[in-house]
Design an enzyme around this catalytic site. Structure first.
Site, PDB file in Angstrom:
ATOM      1  N   ARG A 149       0.852  -1.192   0.000  1.00 23.14           N
ATOM      2  CA  ARG A 149       0.000   0.000   0.000  1.00 23.14           C
ATOM      3  C   ARG A 149       0.886   1.240   0.000  1.00 23.14           C
ATOM      4  O   ARG A 149       1.729   1.397   0.885  1.00 23.14           O
ATOM      5  CB  ARG A 149      -0.913  -0.011   1.224  1.00 23.14           C
ATOM      6  N   HIS A 187      -2.887  10.947   0.460  1.00 22.06           N
ATOM      7  CA  HIS A 187      -2.383  10.727   1.818  1.00 22.06           C
ATOM      8  C   HIS A 187      -1.783  12.063   2.296  1.00 22.06           C
ATOM      9  O   HIS A 187      -0.611  12.139   2.655  1.00 22.06           O
ATOM     10  CB  HIS A 187      -1.370   9.579   1.846  1.00 22.06           C
ATOM     11  N   GLU A 195      -7.736   8.679   5.809  1.00 21.35           N
ATOM     12  CA  GLU A 195      -8.067   9.326   7.075  1.00 21.35           C
ATOM     13  C   GLU A 195      -8.572  10.761   6.960  1.00 21.35           C
ATOM     14  O   GLU A 195      -7.906  11.703   7.389  1.00 21.35           O
ATOM     15  CB  GLU A 195      -6.849   9.291   8.014  1.00 21.35           C
ATOM     16  N   ASN A 210      -7.787   2.010   9.633  1.00 24.67           N
ATOM     17  CA  ASN A 210      -6.494   2.128  10.311  1.00 24.67           C
ATOM     18  C   ASN A 210      -6.743   2.125  11.809  1.00 24.67           C
ATOM     19  O   ASN A 210      -7.488   2.972  12.318  1.00 24.67           O
ATOM     20  CB  ASN A 210      -5.782   3.432   9.923  1.00 24.67           C
ATOM     21  N   TYR A 263      -5.002   1.935  15.702  1.00 27.21           N
ATOM     22  CA  TYR A 263      -3.788   2.030  16.511  1.00 27.21           C
ATOM     23  C   TYR A 263      -4.030   1.867  18.005  1.00 27.21           C
ATOM     24  O   TYR A 263      -3.171   1.377  18.714  1.00 27.21           O
ATOM     25  CB  TYR A 263      -3.092   3.385  16.280  1.00 27.21           C
ATOM     26  N   GLU A 291      -3.906  -0.084   8.010  1.00 30.61           N
ATOM     27  CA  GLU A 291      -2.749   0.283   8.826  1.00 30.61           C
ATOM     28  C   GLU A 291      -2.955  -0.246  10.231  1.00 30.61           C
ATOM     29  O   GLU A 291      -4.037  -0.116  10.795  1.00 30.61           O
ATOM     30  CB  GLU A 291      -2.570   1.812   8.960  1.00 30.61           C
TER      31      GLU A 291
END
Ligand code: PNW
Length: 452
Positions: free
Chosen positions: A83, A127, A172, A298, A300, A356
């Protein structure tokens, strides 16, 4: 106490897509070469005090000049997909008008190199490195940018659409809108709730407009968007803490996912935002809700919400954290995926890809060997959490590690390292960390499990 890579691998179907991820500004460098235009991150980094170590993306990982070596690194990992993102100002310096053939030539080499190695390409159009020339005309706050983004997307898809597996419109949108245009800690450094809401709306509208345009053009790639989502819980059962957690979920998750799947903004927030609500043109909400082929997530961390608005510090509560200070909470990934499935399964939720997941850690190094056990534990437990979500019936298509290599971590500069490959910034030498070998081992077992 962790499952072996063999046991972990056996929990995934043979169709599962494993990958590693990067983004253009964070690794490419060559910031002023071969006709590349200025991006808002080039401009932002030049302001004193905004990047922790005063660094910028001028050289970054020098990926543009080390492409072949980096392709070989990706190949050696054994992953099925890579990616990456296209830098809009590298291929269209002013964000409108002339194309930069030298810029396209770089992505041509990248995509051809992946094809030769049998690795699927997952291309992201935005991005965050918007052409500065468009920011000078209002950036994502301006409706004009939507049209320019569609033109850019169509040109990228015309050239590469049949040779990449997926095209992601935006990475995002929450980060661009909130960190970039409300908090001002990311480019372009604007601090306005009104601007944040208009930016978020235009990101979503341009996402839908690109899907419609590329499908009309016959683009064969799968199309989707990537959202950053946390697992949010209240600090206590007190009503104020519960309300704060719900508000965080509404602003961070539902503000994006509801329009994408239900064609409407969360009503309680519309009421709260009042005069700050963005200008919404007729047809916008339908455009945003254009069906997608996949949703990228994504993940985290867990966020614990407090009614008094104060941050809940995980380290102060004895919870494990990464170098970013983000709480390490693998089960939150399972919970988040189940929540998405619950809320949107009846609204056309497509397969989800974890686009991610990963952590920044101190990386103990001896004689050039990086024994990053913290990262191995992070990946092991989070991949286990993905398997738990699969077991619970969530439609999941793949998992990608952030990141292939250490890189420019935005406002944190180069001090925070997310890579499974170490980068020595003095020499730009790449060295796979123990976590890279761990991932390769996992993939080897997964391939063995599905052989014959
Ligand atoms: C993501 N937050 O950014 C980005 O997609 C990557 O480019 C980045 O390197 C990675 O995560 C690690 O930070 C985020 O504050 C930045 O909640 C900040 C937040 C979330 C995601």
């Amino acid at each position: 106490s962790f499952p072996t890579t063999r046991a972990l691998a056996a929990r995934f179907p043979d169709t599962f897509l494993w990958g590693v991820a990067t983004s253009s500004f964070q690794i490419e460098g060559a910031a002023r070469e071969d006709g590349k235009g200025e991006s808002i991150w080039d401009r932002f980094c030049a302001q004193p005090g905004v990047i922790a170590d005063g660094s910028n993306g001028d050289i970054a990982c020098d990926h543009v000049h080390r492409l072949e070596a980096d392709l070989n690194l990706i190949y050696a990992l054994g992953v099925g997909c890579y990616r990456f993102s296209v830098s809009w100002p590298r291929v269209q310096p002013l964000g409108q008008g002339d194309w930069n053939e030298a810029g396209f030539a770089f992505y041509e080499r990248l995509i051809a190199g992946l094809q030769q190695r049998g690795i699927k390409a997952s291309l992201t159009l935005n991005h965050w490195d918007l052409p500065q020339a468009l920011q000078d005309r209002g950036g994502w706050e301006s409706r004009e940018t939507v049209g320019h983004f569609v033109t850019y997307a169509r040109e990228v898809a015309r050239r590469f659409g049949s040779r990449v597996d997926t095209i992601t419109t935006h990475n995002e949108p929450w980060v661009v809108a909130v960190l970039g245009n409300e908090q001002g800690i990311f480019a372009p450094g604007i601090k306005s709730r009104r601007v944040m809401l208009q930016v978020a709306h235009h990101l979503l509208v341009s996402h839908g407009a690109v899907l419609r345009a590329l499908r009309q053009d016959g683009c064969p790639a799968k199309l989707g968007i990537v959202l950053n989502l946390a697992h949010i819980v209240p600090a206590s059962p007190l009503p104020a803490d519960e309300a704060a957690a719900d508000h965080g979920d509404a602003t961070g998750r539902r503000w994006y996912a509801d329009p994408l799947f239900k064609g409407e903004y969360p009503p309680e927030l519309v009421a709260e935002y009042g005069a700050d609500m963005p200008t919404i043109e007729p047809g916008d909400m339908d455009l945003i809700a254009t069906p997608m082929d996949y949703l990228g997530v994504n993940y985290y961390m867990r966020i614990v919400a407090r009614g008094d608005g104060q941050p809940w510090d995980p380290a102060a509560h004895g919870r494990p954290v990464s170098d970013m200070g983000w709480e390490i909470y693998p089960r939150g990934l399972t919970e988040l995926l189940r929540l998405l499935h619950r809320d949107y399964r009846d609204h056309g939720l497509p397969p989800i890809y974890i686009t991610e997941n990963g952590g920044a850690f101190p990386d103990p190094t001896t004689d050039g060997h990086v024994q990053d056990d913290d990262r191995i534990a992070y990946l092991n437990t989070h991949i286990g959490a993905v398997a738990d979500a699969l077991d619970a019936g969530v439609p999941l298509g793949g998992y990608m590690v952030w990141s292939l290599m250490d890189n420019f971590e935005w406002a944190s500069g180069y001090a925070k390292r997310f890579g499974i490959v170490h980068v020595d910034y003095a020499t730009l030498t790449r060295t796979p960390k123990a976590s890279a070998h761990w991932l390769t081992d996992l993939l080897r077992h997964w391939k063995e499990t599905h052989r014959a």
